[in-house]
Design an enzyme around this catalytic site. Structure first.
Site, PDB file in Angstrom:
ATOM      1  N   HIS A  17       0.890  -1.366   0.067  1.00 53.64           N
ATOM      2  CA  HIS A  17      -0.003   0.047  -0.049  1.00 53.64           C
ATOM      3  C   HIS A  17       0.834   1.180   0.171  1.00 53.64           C
ATOM      4  O   HIS A  17       1.746   1.266   0.879  1.00 53.64           O
ATOM      5  CB  HIS A  17      -0.849  -0.033   1.179  1.00 53.64           C
ATOM      6  CG  HIS A  17      -2.016   1.224   1.365  1.00 53.64           C
ATOM      7  ND1 HIS A  17      -2.931   1.210   0.287  1.00 53.64           N
ATOM      8  CD2 HIS A  17      -1.793   2.507   1.990  1.00 53.64           C
ATOM      9  CE1 HIS A  17      -3.652   2.407   0.603  1.00 53.64           C
ATOM     10  NE2 HIS A  17      -2.941   2.707   1.431  1.00 53.64           N
ATOM     11  N   GLU A  44       8.161   1.358  -2.377  1.00 56.40           N
ATOM     12  CA  GLU A  44       7.482  -0.078  -2.851  1.00 56.40           C
ATOM     13  C   GLU A  44       8.438  -0.778  -3.355  1.00 56.40           C
ATOM     14  O   GLU A  44       8.429  -2.047  -3.081  1.00 56.40           O
ATOM     15  CB  GLU A  44       6.283   0.577  -3.676  1.00 56.40           C
ATOM     16  CG  GLU A  44       5.497   1.395  -3.263  1.00 56.40           C
ATOM     17  CD  GLU A  44       4.244   1.754  -4.338  1.00 56.40           C
ATOM     18  OE1 GLU A  44       3.930   0.933  -4.749  1.00 56.40           O
ATOM     19  OE2 GLU A  44       3.927   2.953  -4.182  1.00 56.40           O
TER      20      GLU A  44
HETATM   21  C1  GRF Z   1       1.138   0.886  -6.790  1.00 62.60           C
HETATM   22  O1  GRF Z   1       1.352   2.348  -6.287  1.00 62.60           O
HETATM   23  C2  GRF Z   1       0.737   0.005  -5.445  1.00 62.60           C
HETATM   24  O2  GRF Z   1       1.339   0.707  -4.066  1.00 62.60           O
HETATM   25  C3  GRF Z   1      -0.662   0.280  -5.419  1.00 62.60           C
HETATM   26  O3  GRF Z   1      -1.038   0.295  -6.513  1.00 62.60           O
HETATM   27  C4  GRF Z   1      -0.018   0.461  -7.575  1.00 62.60           C
HETATM   28  C5  GRF Z   1       0.547  -0.457  -8.524  1.00 62.60           C
HETATM   29  O4  GRF Z   1       1.352   0.125  -9.389  1.00 62.60           O
HETATM   30  N1  GRF Z   1      -0.994  -1.149  -4.698  1.00 62.60           N
HETATM   31  P1  GRF Z   1       1.996  -1.100 -10.351  1.00 62.60           P
HETATM   32  O5  GRF Z   1       0.872  -1.695 -11.230  1.00 62.60           O
HETATM   33  O6  GRF Z   1       2.947  -2.020  -9.444  1.00 62.60           O
HETATM   34  O7  GRF Z   1       2.947  -0.127 -11.305  1.00 62.60           O
END
Ligand code: GRF
Length: 208
Positions: A110, A181
């Site tokens: 998240h 992330e």
């Molecule tokens: C990311 O910002 C993640 O935090 C959220 O959805 C987005 C997914 O991006 N859960 P991606 O498809 O991994 O580029």
């Protein structure tokens, strides 16, 4: 060897971070058994294909009811024999039966420091818009186990990211992805693959 199934809906940059981490050895004792998307146009599926990873598309839109989708969805996931299911930007509600079946074996990334800016309606850019509207100086990302709530499961890892003067939601989103992330999601998978993560009374312990 941990069998990982990744669920995606969009661009797949988090999936790419996992693929790169497995290929480079940052993640050990794990392999991506498959990628499932609800969106046939998800670039994440192309990323999987480019790396020889099995991709599957299954969408609630193809079924007469959500119950029928849930049943088929769980069936397809089970066929991939997951030890760990990773939600990497997956925008479909996980069926309760799947959460029960894979208790503390489903994780989600998240884009905020939970419990801030999370829960129903907080996804994608909306998270960063809310953070900028509140004027917080620090944001970040969280990897957590998935339970019956929305972004409410036991927290595994978090990483803070500074908000900078003049940030737009898009610029902030990208910084959170790059600095948080794409680092803590592979790190969490590696910890789980190497038996370092346990859950006790709803709290996560990480062995040294
Ligand atoms: C990311 O910002 C993640 O935090 C959220 O959805 C987005 C997914 O991006 N859960 P991606 O498809 O991994 O580029």
């Amino acid at each position: 060897m941990l069998n990982v199934v990744v669920l995606v809906s969009g661009g797949g940059t988090n999936l790419q971070a996992i693929i790169d981490a497995v290929e480079s050895g940052v993640i050990t004792n794990a392999k991506i058994a498959g990628v499932i998307s609800n969106n046939k146009n998800a670039y994440a599926l192309e990323r999987a294909q480019k790396h020889g990873i099995r991709g599957l598309c299954i969408s609630p839109k193809e079924y007469a009811s959500r119950e029928e989708f849930n049943e088929k969805f769980l069936e397809e996931v089970e066929k991939m024999n997951p030890d760990l299911i990773v939600l990497a930007g997956f925008l479909v509600v996980i069926p309760p039966a799947m959460i029960e079946r894979y208790r503390n074996r489903i994780i989600n990334i998240h884009p905020s420091l939970i419990p801030s800016f999370c829960g129903t309606g907080f996804y994608g850019l909306k998270v960063h818009e809310a953070a900028l509207a509140r004027g917080v100086k620090v944001v970040g990302a969280t990897v957590h186990f998935v339970d019956e709530g929305t972004d409410t499961g036991p927290i595994i890892l978090q990483k803070a990211v500074e908000v900078q003067q003049g940030d737009t939601p898009e610029v902030l989103q990208r910084r959170v992805m790059e600095q948080a992330e794409w680092k803590i999601l592979p790190q969490a998978i590696n910890l789980i693959a190497n038996g370092k993560v346990t859950v006790e009374n709803g709290k996560v312990n990480i062995a040294e």
